[in-house]
Design a protein around this motif. Structure first.
Motif, PDB file in Angstrom:
ATOM      1  N   MET A  69      27.918  51.050 -13.576  1.00 20.65           N
ATOM      2  CA  MET A  69      29.251  51.540 -13.320  1.00 20.65           C
ATOM      3  C   MET A  69      30.005  50.522 -12.462  1.00 20.65           C
ATOM      4  N   LYS A  70      31.113  50.040 -12.970  1.00 20.78           N
ATOM      5  CA  LYS A  70      31.939  49.101 -12.221  1.00 20.78           C
ATOM      6  C   LYS A  70      32.624  49.824 -11.067  1.00 20.78           C
ATOM      7  N   VAL A  71      32.850  49.077  -9.979  1.00 20.55           N
ATOM      8  CA  VAL A  71      33.488  49.622  -8.785  1.00 20.55           C
ATOM      9  C   VAL A  71      34.623  48.693  -8.380  1.00 20.55           C
ATOM     10  N   MET A  72      35.778  49.276  -8.095  1.00 16.47           N
ATOM     11  CA  MET A  72      36.897  48.486  -7.590  1.00 16.47           C
ATOM     12  C   MET A  72      37.010  48.741  -6.085  1.00 16.47           C
ATOM     13  N   GLN A  73      37.021  47.669  -5.330  1.00 14.96           N
ATOM     14  CA  GLN A  73      37.162  47.730  -3.878  1.00 14.96           C
ATOM     15  C   GLN A  73      38.586  47.332  -3.522  1.00 14.96           C
ATOM     16  N   ARG A  74      39.237  48.149  -2.717  1.00  8.76           N
ATOM     17  CA  ARG A  74      40.576  47.818  -2.218  1.00  8.76           C
ATOM     18  C   ARG A  74      40.502  47.798  -0.696  1.00  8.76           C
ATOM     19  N   GLY A  75      41.004  46.726  -0.126  1.00  9.29           N
ATOM     20  CA  GLY A  75      41.105  46.615   1.326  1.00  9.29           C
ATOM     21  C   GLY A  75      42.560  46.589   1.741  1.00  9.29           C
ATOM     22  N   ILE A  76      42.882  47.333   2.772  1.00  8.78           N
ATOM     23  CA  ILE A  76      44.251  47.383   3.287  1.00  8.78           C
ATOM     24  C   ILE A  76      44.191  46.958   4.750  1.00  8.78           C
ATOM     25  N   MET A  77      44.706  45.765   5.008  1.00  7.52           N
ATOM     26  CA  MET A  77      44.657  45.192   6.350  1.00  7.52           C
ATOM     27  C   MET A  77      46.052  45.228   6.966  1.00  7.52           C
ATOM     28  N   LYS A  78      46.168  45.877   8.102  1.00  9.72           N
ATOM     29  CA  LYS A  78      47.419  45.899   8.858  1.00  9.72           C
ATOM     30  C   LYS A  78      47.278  44.840   9.950  1.00  9.72           C
ATOM     31  N   ILE A  79      48.153  43.843   9.900  1.00  9.00           N
ATOM     32  CA  ILE A  79      48.113  42.721  10.826  1.00  9.00           C
ATOM     33  C   ILE A  79      49.065  43.004  11.984  1.00  9.00           C
ATOM     34  N   LEU A  80      48.661  42.620  13.179  1.00  8.95           N
ATOM     35  CA  LEU A  80      49.530  42.809  14.337  1.00  8.95           C
ATOM     36  C   LEU A  80      50.805  41.976  14.172  1.00  8.95           C
TER      37      LEU A  80
ATOM     38  N   LEU B  33      35.044  38.284  15.268  1.00  8.11           N
ATOM     39  CA  LEU B  33      35.668  38.272  16.599  1.00  8.11           C
ATOM     40  C   LEU B  33      37.092  37.739  16.521  1.00  8.11           C
ATOM     41  N   GLN B  34      37.340  36.779  15.638  1.00  7.81           N
ATOM     42  CA  GLN B  34      38.685  36.240  15.461  1.00  7.81           C
ATOM     43  C   GLN B  34      39.594  37.264  14.788  1.00  7.81           C
ATOM     44  N   TRP B  35      39.053  38.020  13.825  1.00  6.62           N
ATOM     45  CA  TRP B  35      39.844  39.059  13.164  1.00  6.62           C
ATOM     46  C   TRP B  35      40.225  40.163  14.153  1.00  6.62           C
ATOM     47  N   ASP B  36      39.328  40.467  15.082  1.00  5.31           N
ATOM     48  CA  ASP B  36      39.573  41.558  16.034  1.00  5.31           C
ATOM     49  C   ASP B  36      40.875  41.401  16.806  1.00  5.31           C
ATOM     50  N   VAL B  37      41.300  40.164  17.079  1.00  3.16           N
ATOM     51  CA  VAL B  37      42.505  39.959  17.900  1.00  3.16           C
ATOM     52  C   VAL B  37      43.787  39.891  17.078  1.00  3.16           C
ATOM     53  N   ILE B  38      43.686  39.919  15.745  1.00  2.00           N
ATOM     54  CA  ILE B  38      44.903  39.869  14.925  1.00  2.00           C
ATOM     55  C   ILE B  38      45.071  41.101  14.023  1.00  2.00           C
ATOM     56  N   LEU B  39      44.008  41.883  13.856  1.00  2.20           N
ATOM     57  CA  LEU B  39      44.065  43.074  13.001  1.00  2.20           C
ATOM     58  C   LEU B  39      44.425  44.313  13.801  1.00  2.20           C
ATOM     59  N   ASP B  40      45.333  45.111  13.248  1.00  3.92           N
ATOM     60  CA  ASP B  40      45.599  46.428  13.806  1.00  3.92           C
ATOM     61  C   ASP B  40      44.594  47.414  13.210  1.00  3.92           C
ATOM     62  N   THR B  41      44.532  47.456  11.865  1.00  3.84           N
ATOM     63  CA  THR B  41      43.556  48.301  11.173  1.00  3.84           C
ATOM     64  C   THR B  41      43.081  47.590   9.905  1.00  3.84           C
ATOM     65  N   HIS B  42      41.909  48.009   9.425  1.00  3.57           N
ATOM     66  CA  HIS B  42      41.369  47.508   8.165  1.00  3.57           C
ATOM     67  C   HIS B  42      40.672  48.675   7.476  1.00  3.57           C
ATOM     68  N   GLN B  43      41.257  49.126   6.392  1.00  2.00           N
ATOM     69  CA  GLN B  43      40.724  50.255   5.636  1.00  2.00           C
ATOM     70  C   GLN B  43      40.153  49.730   4.332  1.00  2.00           C
ATOM     71  N   VAL B  44      38.992  50.231   3.942  1.00  2.00           N
ATOM     72  CA  VAL B  44      38.377  49.855   2.671  1.00  2.00           C
ATOM     73  C   VAL B  44      38.226  51.110   1.821  1.00  2.00           C
ATOM     74  N   GLU B  45      38.657  51.013   0.567  1.00  4.74           N
ATOM     75  CA  GLU B  45      38.567  52.113  -0.394  1.00  4.74           C
ATOM     76  C   GLU B  45      37.751  51.634  -1.589  1.00  4.74           C
ATOM     77  N   LEU B  46      36.962  52.518  -2.149  1.00  2.00           N
ATOM     78  CA  LEU B  46      36.168  52.209  -3.343  1.00  2.00           C
ATOM     79  C   LEU B  46      36.555  53.173  -4.465  1.00  2.00           C
ATOM     80  N   TYR B  47      36.724  52.633  -5.678  1.00  2.00           N
ATOM     81  CA  TYR B  47      37.162  53.426  -6.818  1.00  2.00           C
ATOM     82  C   TYR B  47      36.243  53.196  -8.000  1.00  2.00           C
ATOM     83  N   ALA B  48      36.033  54.249  -8.781  1.00  8.73           N
ATOM     84  CA  ALA B  48      35.314  54.151 -10.050  1.00  8.73           C
ATOM     85  C   ALA B  48      36.309  54.460 -11.162  1.00  8.73           C
ATOM     86  N   ALA B  49      36.191  53.761 -12.274  1.00  8.86           N
ATOM     87  CA  ALA B  49      37.082  53.994 -13.411  1.00  8.86           C
ATOM     88  C   ALA B  49      36.820  55.372 -14.006  1.00  8.86           C
ATOM     89  N   MET B  50      37.867  55.971 -14.514  1.00 14.11           N
ATOM     90  CA  MET B  50      37.748  57.296 -15.136  1.00 14.11           C
ATOM     91  C   MET B  50      37.895  57.158 -16.644  1.00 14.11           C
TER      92      MET B  50
END
Length: 103
Positions: A1-12, A86-103
């Protein structure tokens, strides 16, 4: 089963140029470690209000959830990636990861 990963990064605010440069380095590392970057897509919203202009969205397709999990075990054990987090920690506000399966 293929999986699509989506990342949503909010940068400061004021850190987008730094995030883009850090992302170039990160992409080189994860490519070397086996991430399927040829199918990866990255986006920056044009609209959306609020912090949309400080957002990076990426999507990548994996052959299976098992492949994705094995890759991230390898990545998180990599000393170069650990130092980069550690470098990402000082520039990221949030980082959300979502995983999806095709229907």
């Amino acid at each position: 089963m293929k999986v699509m990963q989506r990342g949503i990064m909010k940068i400061l605010p004021g850190k987008m140029a730094e995030a883009m440069e850090l992302n170039k380095k990160y992409m080189a590392i994860i490519s070397r470690l086996g991430m399927p970057t040829t199918g990866m897509r990255m986006y920056r919203p044009f609209t959306g209000g609020g912090d949309a202009m400080h957002t990076i969205i990426f999507e990548v397709e994996w052959d299976s959830l098992t492949t994705l999990a094995a890759f991230f075990e390898k990545v998180m054990a990599d000393p170069e990636v650990q130092a980069m987090m550690l470098q990402w920690d000082v520039i990221l506000d949030t980082h959300q990861v979502e995983l999806y399966a095709a229907m």
